[in-house]
Motif scaffolding. Structure first.
Motif, short mmCIF file in Angstrom:
data_model
loop_
_atom_site.label_atom_id
_atom_site.label_comp_id
_atom_site.label_asym_id
_atom_site.label_seq_id
_atom_site.Cartn_x
_atom_site.Cartn_y
_atom_site.Cartn_z
N TYR A 70 4.85 -44.83 -24.94
CA TYR A 70 5.65 -45.01 -23.84
C TYR A 70 6.30 -46.38 -23.85
O TYR A 70 7.42 -46.44 -23.57
CB TYR A 70 4.39 -45.05 -22.38
CG TYR A 70 5.23 -45.62 -21.26
CD1 TYR A 70 5.97 -44.82 -20.50
CD2 TYR A 70 5.04 -46.77 -20.69
CE1 TYR A 70 6.57 -45.20 -19.13
CE2 TYR A 70 5.47 -47.21 -19.57
CZ TYR A 70 6.31 -46.40 -18.70
OH TYR A 70 6.86 -46.83 -17.64
N HIS A 104 5.14 -37.97 -21.25
CA HIS A 104 4.71 -37.78 -19.54
C HIS A 104 3.63 -36.68 -19.76
O HIS A 104 2.84 -36.27 -19.06
CB HIS A 104 5.87 -37.70 -18.74
CG HIS A 104 5.52 -37.38 -17.40
ND1 HIS A 104 5.91 -35.78 -17.18
CD2 HIS A 104 5.32 -37.85 -16.48
CE1 HIS A 104 5.43 -35.72 -15.93
NE2 HIS A 104 5.44 -36.98 -15.45
N SER A 105 4.20 -35.63 -20.32
CA SER A 105 3.47 -34.20 -20.43
C SER A 105 2.03 -34.47 -20.92
O SER A 105 1.07 -33.83 -20.57
CB SER A 105 4.31 -33.01 -21.02
OG SER A 105 4.50 -33.44 -22.51
N GLN A 159 9.49 -37.95 -22.06
CA GLN A 159 9.20 -36.55 -21.55
C GLN A 159 7.84 -36.06 -22.17
O GLN A 159 7.02 -35.55 -21.58
CB GLN A 159 10.31 -35.79 -21.77
CG GLN A 159 11.42 -35.63 -20.65
CD GLN A 159 12.60 -34.68 -20.83
OE1 GLN A 159 12.90 -34.26 -22.10
NE2 GLN A 159 13.19 -34.39 -20.04
#
Length: 156
Positions: free
Chosen positions: A126, A150-151, A147
């Motif tokens: 991140y 995040h998932s 993304q």
């Protein structure tokens, strides 16, 4: 002769790790029983943390806990200094140094530890993506990485 070299390496590693421990303890200082200020928890300078990280890399394998913690402490110190930067150029310099350390740590991480506890690696990815958004002209790969992170974080 080898004993002297091993003793020197051990001493350097112990000193470097003590500096990293002081940095980590800075965020959670305990009040001494006497009520007096504890000067042993004074925060190391950025230069000291860079030296500790460099020393740890010489003494230990990059995927070891010691190098990973020293690198994380250095990255956090670099990121903390961004708010103090006087220009965008200084901010970019601090970010690029932090990104270089993070990428090195991510590349040399211990995969077994990541399998058991993936959260530190996700947080590192991140940070890498956020720094790349700021530093790289084409942010699309960094946005895709965000993304993915995040998932993966939705599990938590």
């Amino acid at each position: 002769d080898d004993t002297v070299t091993n003793d020197t390496k051990q001493k350097r590693r112990d000193e470097a790790f003590a500096m990293v421990e002081r940095t980590l303890a800075r965020d959670k200082p305990a009040a001494p029983a006497s009520g007096a200020a504890d000067t042993s928890l004074s925060s190391p300078t950025l230069k000291e943390l860079q030296e500790a990280y460099r020393s740890m890399k010489q003494c230990c394998a990059t995927e070891s806990y010691y190098v990973q913690e020293a690198g994380e402490a250095l990255v956090q110190a670099l990121l903390d200094r961004i708010a103090e930067a006087e220009s965008e150029g200084q901010q970019r310099e601090l970010c690029s140094k932090a990104l270089a350390v993070l990428e090195e740590l991510e590349e040399k991480k211990n995969d077994r530890c990541t399998e058991l506890c993936p959260l530190p690696s996700l947080i590192r990815r991140y940070k890498i993506a956020k720094l790349q958004i700021f530093l790289v002209h084409d942010p699309r790969p960094a946005l895709m990485m965000l993304q993915d992170v995040h998932s993966d974080l939705l599990v938590y």
